[in-house]
Design a protein around this motif. Sequence first.
Motif, short mmCIF file in Angstrom:
data_model
loop_
_atom_site.label_atom_id
_atom_site.label_comp_id
_atom_site.label_asym_id
_atom_site.label_seq_id
_atom_site.Cartn_x
_atom_site.Cartn_y
_atom_site.Cartn_z
N LEU A 140 0.00 12.98 -5.34
CA LEU A 140 -0.53 12.70 -4.00
C LEU A 140 -1.33 11.40 -4.00
O LEU A 140 -1.24 10.59 -3.08
N CYS A 141 -2.12 11.21 -5.05
CA CYS A 141 -2.92 9.99 -5.19
C CYS A 141 -2.01 8.78 -5.32
O CYS A 141 -2.21 7.75 -4.65
N HIS A 142 -0.98 8.89 -6.14
CA HIS A 142 -0.05 7.78 -6.33
C HIS A 142 0.74 7.50 -5.06
O HIS A 142 1.06 6.34 -4.77
N ASP A 143 1.05 8.54 -4.30
CA ASP A 143 1.77 8.34 -3.03
C ASP A 143 0.93 7.49 -2.08
O ASP A 143 1.48 6.67 -1.33
N THR A 144 -0.39 7.70 -2.09
CA THR A 144 -1.27 6.90 -1.25
C THR A 144 -1.25 5.43 -1.67
O THR A 144 -1.18 4.52 -0.84
N LEU A 145 -1.32 5.20 -2.98
CA LEU A 145 -1.27 3.83 -3.50
C LEU A 145 0.05 3.16 -3.13
O LEU A 145 0.07 2.01 -2.69
N LEU A 146 1.15 3.89 -3.31
CA LEU A 146 2.46 3.33 -3.00
C LEU A 146 2.64 3.08 -1.51
O LEU A 146 3.31 2.12 -1.10
#
Length: 202
Positions: free
Chosen positions: A69-75
């Motif tokens: 979920l955190c990486h999805d925000t960054l992407l």
Amino acid sequence: MTRKPSGQRGPVDHERRDQIIAAAHEHFRLYGYKKTTVADLAKAIGLSTAYLYKFFESKKAIGEAICSLCHDTLLSDIQAIVKDNITPSEKLRKIFQSLAHNGAELFLHDRKMHDIVASAIEEKWHAAIAFDQELSSIIRNLLLEGRERGEFERKTPIDETCRAIVLSLQPIRHPALLEYNLETLDNDATMIANLVLRSLAP
């Protein structure tokens, strides 16, 4: 297609799974990932340990879901930059700045989440590997776009150039490295981006 991170069980879309992830996220924020057991999570959420195992095979699998979920925000932030009507050079510069800004925000305002991301990288979780692959793909496409427009040099093999840029991002995006340079992180991101862009000039 809905993505199911490593270690998850049962249906991909399930309300109870989302509730477990949200509750686990809050618990990790309070007590930390490494100090928490599956039994601790089950008790805090008000479920049995056996029930949690119907959806996740381990604590790591829950951590993977939160990390994703955190990486999805960054992407999402990076994809917004890629879609912007600016040159490939400016897109690359903004990606450096975005990763530095988001990394600093995570460290300063969500330290427990920062620690989960650090664990994901150190232990080579699927979520961390998937993020690196997606980031590399985005950078590769930007390089190709820049070369087609005559903005970037064409002599260096594309895979070598892409790998070098990903490596140059490490000091500003790796949780274990960026915390040592927080005070200068924004300026560091700009300087590294400038150096990379000068090396890409035709």
